[in-house]
Design a protein around this motif. Structure first.
Motif, PDB file in Angstrom:
ATOM      1  N   ALA A 121      -7.288 -18.959  -6.095  1.00  0.00           N
ATOM      2  CA  ALA A 121      -8.066 -17.969  -5.349  1.00  0.00           C
ATOM      3  C   ALA A 121      -9.303 -17.612  -6.159  1.00  0.00           C
ATOM      4  CB  ALA A 121      -7.245 -16.715  -5.090  1.00  0.00           C
ATOM      5  N   SER A 122     -10.436 -17.588  -5.493  1.00  0.00           N
ATOM      6  CA  SER A 122     -11.689 -17.298  -6.193  1.00  0.00           C
ATOM      7  C   SER A 122     -11.780 -15.827  -6.575  1.00  0.00           C
ATOM      8  CB  SER A 122     -12.881 -17.673  -5.309  1.00  0.00           C
ATOM      9  OG  SER A 122     -12.927 -16.825  -4.183  1.00  0.00           O
ATOM     10  N   ARG A 123     -12.713 -15.556  -7.441  1.00  0.00           N
ATOM     11  CA  ARG A 123     -12.947 -14.197  -7.903  1.00  0.00           C
ATOM     12  C   ARG A 123     -13.309 -13.277  -6.748  1.00  0.00           C
ATOM     13  NH1 ARG A 123     -17.324 -13.640 -12.576  1.00  0.00           N
ATOM     14  NH2 ARG A 123     -18.221 -15.171 -11.187  1.00  0.00           N
ATOM     15  N   SER A 124     -14.193 -13.738  -5.858  1.00  0.00           N
ATOM     16  CA  SER A 124     -14.614 -12.890  -4.739  1.00  0.00           C
ATOM     17  C   SER A 124     -13.448 -12.616  -3.788  1.00  0.00           C
ATOM     18  CB  SER A 124     -15.777 -13.529  -3.992  1.00  0.00           C
ATOM     19  OG  SER A 124     -15.427 -14.789  -3.471  1.00  0.00           O
ATOM     20  N   GLU A 125     -12.613 -13.598  -3.570  1.00  0.00           N
ATOM     21  CA  GLU A 125     -11.454 -13.406  -2.695  1.00  0.00           C
ATOM     22  C   GLU A 125     -10.530 -12.329  -3.248  1.00  0.00           C
ATOM     23  OE1 GLU A 125      -7.786 -16.110  -0.893  1.00  0.00           O
ATOM     24  OE2 GLU A 125      -9.455 -17.082  -1.912  1.00  0.00           O
ATOM     25  N   TYR A 126     -10.300 -12.365  -4.540  1.00  0.00           N
ATOM     26  CA  TYR A 126      -9.410 -11.395  -5.182  1.00  0.00           C
ATOM     27  C   TYR A 126      -9.983  -9.981  -5.118  1.00  0.00           C
ATOM     28  CZ  TYR A 126      -6.683  -9.006  -8.733  1.00  0.00           C
ATOM     29  OH  TYR A 126      -5.887  -8.103  -9.384  1.00  0.00           O
ATOM     30  N   TRP A 127     -11.230  -9.816  -5.471  1.00  0.00           N
ATOM     31  CA  TRP A 127     -11.808  -8.474  -5.541  1.00  0.00           C
ATOM     32  C   TRP A 127     -12.103  -7.882  -4.168  1.00  0.00           C
ATOM     33  CZ3 TRP A 127     -10.838  -5.724  -9.493  1.00  0.00           C
ATOM     34  CH2 TRP A 127     -10.671  -6.314 -10.740  1.00  0.00           C
ATOM     35  N   TRP A 128     -12.474  -8.706  -3.179  1.00  0.00           N
ATOM     36  CA  TRP A 128     -12.669  -8.169  -1.826  1.00  0.00           C
ATOM     37  C   TRP A 128     -11.354  -7.642  -1.271  1.00  0.00           C
ATOM     38  CZ3 TRP A 128     -16.943  -6.360  -0.536  1.00  0.00           C
ATOM     39  CH2 TRP A 128     -18.154  -7.033  -0.649  1.00  0.00           C
ATOM     40  N   PHE A 129     -10.254  -8.348  -1.511  1.00  0.00           N
ATOM     41  CA  PHE A 129      -8.961  -7.858  -1.029  1.00  0.00           C
ATOM     42  C   PHE A 129      -8.560  -6.583  -1.762  1.00  0.00           C
ATOM     43  CE2 PHE A 129      -4.289  -7.845  -0.697  1.00  0.00           C
ATOM     44  CZ  PHE A 129      -4.189  -7.783   0.682  1.00  0.00           C
ATOM     45  N   GLY A 130      -8.887  -6.505  -3.036  1.00  0.00           N
ATOM     46  CA  GLY A 130      -8.625  -5.272  -3.783  1.00  0.00           C
ATOM     47  C   GLY A 130      -9.392  -4.090  -3.207  1.00  0.00           C
ATOM     48  N   LEU A 131     -10.643  -4.317  -2.827  1.00  0.00           N
ATOM     49  CA  LEU A 131     -11.436  -3.263  -2.200  1.00  0.00           C
ATOM     50  C   LEU A 131     -10.833  -2.854  -0.860  1.00  0.00           C
ATOM     51  CD1 LEU A 131     -13.987  -1.475  -2.178  1.00  0.00           C
ATOM     52  CD2 LEU A 131     -15.163  -3.369  -1.043  1.00  0.00           C
ATOM     53  N   PHE A 132     -10.375  -3.833  -0.075  1.00  0.00           N
ATOM     54  CA  PHE A 132      -9.728  -3.542   1.206  1.00  0.00           C
ATOM     55  C   PHE A 132      -8.505  -2.644   0.997  1.00  0.00           C
ATOM     56  CE2 PHE A 132      -6.108  -4.814   3.897  1.00  0.00           C
ATOM     57  CZ  PHE A 132      -6.541  -4.290   5.103  1.00  0.00           C
ATOM     58  N   CYS A 133      -7.653  -2.990   0.040  1.00  0.00           N
ATOM     59  CA  CYS A 133      -6.449  -2.198  -0.215  1.00  0.00           C
ATOM     60  C   CYS A 133      -6.800  -0.786  -0.671  1.00  0.00           C
ATOM     61  CB  CYS A 133      -5.570  -2.885  -1.260  1.00  0.00           C
ATOM     62  SG  CYS A 133      -4.811  -4.398  -0.665  1.00  0.00           S
ATOM     63  N   PHE A 134      -7.782  -0.664  -1.539  1.00  0.00           N
ATOM     64  CA  PHE A 134      -8.207   0.649  -2.029  1.00  0.00           C
ATOM     65  C   PHE A 134      -8.729   1.507  -0.886  1.00  0.00           C
ATOM     66  CE2 PHE A 134     -11.599   3.401  -3.694  1.00  0.00           C
ATOM     67  CZ  PHE A 134     -10.862   4.182  -4.573  1.00  0.00           C
ATOM     68  N   ALA A 135      -9.620   0.948  -0.071  1.00  0.00           N
ATOM     69  CA  ALA A 135     -10.211   1.699   1.037  1.00  0.00           C
ATOM     70  C   ALA A 135      -9.153   2.076   2.078  1.00  0.00           C
ATOM     71  CB  ALA A 135     -11.326   0.885   1.687  1.00  0.00           C
ATOM     72  N   ALA A 136      -8.259   1.166   2.378  1.00  0.00           N
ATOM     73  CA  ALA A 136      -7.206   1.458   3.361  1.00  0.00           C
ATOM     74  C   ALA A 136      -6.289   2.572   2.863  1.00  0.00           C
ATOM     75  CB  ALA A 136      -6.406   0.196   3.666  1.00  0.00           C
ATOM     76  N   ASN A 137      -5.975   2.570   1.574  1.00  0.00           N
ATOM     77  CA  ASN A 137      -5.146   3.640   1.016  1.00  0.00           C
ATOM     78  C   ASN A 137      -5.838   4.991   1.114  1.00  0.00           C
ATOM     79  OD1 ASN A 137      -2.533   2.952   0.163  1.00  0.00           O
ATOM     80  ND2 ASN A 137      -3.392   1.693  -1.458  1.00  0.00           N
ATOM     81  N   ILE A 138      -7.121   5.035   0.842  1.00  0.00           N
ATOM     82  CA  ILE A 138      -7.874   6.291   0.938  1.00  0.00           C
ATOM     83  C   ILE A 138      -7.859   6.795   2.382  1.00  0.00           C
ATOM     84  CG2 ILE A 138     -10.170   7.336   0.725  1.00  0.00           C
ATOM     85  CD1 ILE A 138      -8.836   6.819  -1.962  1.00  0.00           C
ATOM     86  N   VAL A 139      -8.140   5.899   3.319  1.00  0.00           N
ATOM     87  CA  VAL A 139      -8.180   6.287   4.730  1.00  0.00           C
ATOM     88  C   VAL A 139      -6.804   6.761   5.198  1.00  0.00           C
ATOM     89  CG1 VAL A 139      -8.469   5.389   7.075  1.00  0.00           C
ATOM     90  CG2 VAL A 139     -10.153   4.855   5.311  1.00  0.00           C
ATOM     91  N   LEU A 140      -5.770   6.016   4.842  1.00  0.00           N
ATOM     92  CA  LEU A 140      -4.432   6.398   5.282  1.00  0.00           C
ATOM     93  C   LEU A 140      -3.971   7.706   4.654  1.00  0.00           C
ATOM     94  CD1 LEU A 140      -2.640   2.955   5.285  1.00  0.00           C
ATOM     95  CD2 LEU A 140      -3.174   4.361   7.266  1.00  0.00           C
ATOM     96  N   THR A 141      -4.214   7.865   3.378  1.00  0.00           N
ATOM     97  CA  THR A 141      -3.741   9.058   2.690  1.00  0.00           C
ATOM     98  C   THR A 141      -4.475  10.310   3.168  1.00  0.00           C
ATOM     99  OG1 THR A 141      -3.178   7.757   0.745  1.00  0.00           O
ATOM    100  CG2 THR A 141      -3.364  10.134   0.450  1.00  0.00           C
ATOM    101  N   TYR A 142      -5.795  10.258   3.159  1.00  0.00           N
ATOM    102  CA  TYR A 142      -6.566  11.462   3.476  1.00  0.00           C
ATOM    103  C   TYR A 142      -6.937  11.554   4.950  1.00  0.00           C
ATOM    104  CZ  TYR A 142      -6.670  11.808  -1.522  1.00  0.00           C
ATOM    105  OH  TYR A 142      -6.296  11.893  -2.834  1.00  0.00           O
ATOM    106  N   GLY A 143      -7.093  10.431   5.606  1.00  0.00           N
ATOM    107  CA  GLY A 143      -7.443  10.453   7.021  1.00  0.00           C
ATOM    108  C   GLY A 143      -6.309  10.936   7.898  1.00  0.00           C
TER     109      GLY A 143
END
Length: 126
Positions: A26-48
């Protein structure tokens, strides 16, 4: 040869398509974009979802984290394969602080420019 960077949506699709895939690279961009997705989804789910009550947001976040556990683990192993390391090196994260720092440094490294024992270079174009 050139290794193109995957987009945010492609990275999320690839992570879920290889739900429990621990082979390949898995490329570097693939790994970090998915990490950003997980982080953002957690923020939205927790606080939203706190508008329905604090516990609803926390439980939704826990369910999401459980749902992405295997794709995240598989992606981390494939990222380690991309830099030529065994997936078992993921266990270095069990060493408090130092292990996590070492893993982050490895996750930021560039891909090996040639095929290795784990497969061909990901996202390679002519």
């Amino acid at each position: 040869m050139y290794q193109y960077q995957v987009t945010f949506t492609d990275a999320v699709k690839r992570a879920f398509e290889n739900y429990c895939g621990f082979t390949g690279r898995a490329s570097r961009s693939e790994y970090w974009w998915f990490g950003l997705f997980c982080f953002a989804a957690n923020i939205v789910l927790t606080y939203g979802l706190m508008i329905f009550g604090a516990k609803v947001g926390v439980y939704a976040s826990w369910l999401f984290q459980l749902a992405v556990l295997l794709p995240s683990l598989g992606l981390a192993v494939r990222r380690l394969h991309d830099i030529g390391k065994s997936g078992w090196w993921f266990l270095i994260n069990l060493i408090p602080l130092v292990g996590t720092i070492i893993f982050i440094v490895w996750a930021c490294k560039e891909s090996q420019p040639t095929a290795n024992e784990y497969g061909e270079v990901p996202n390679l174009t002519e």
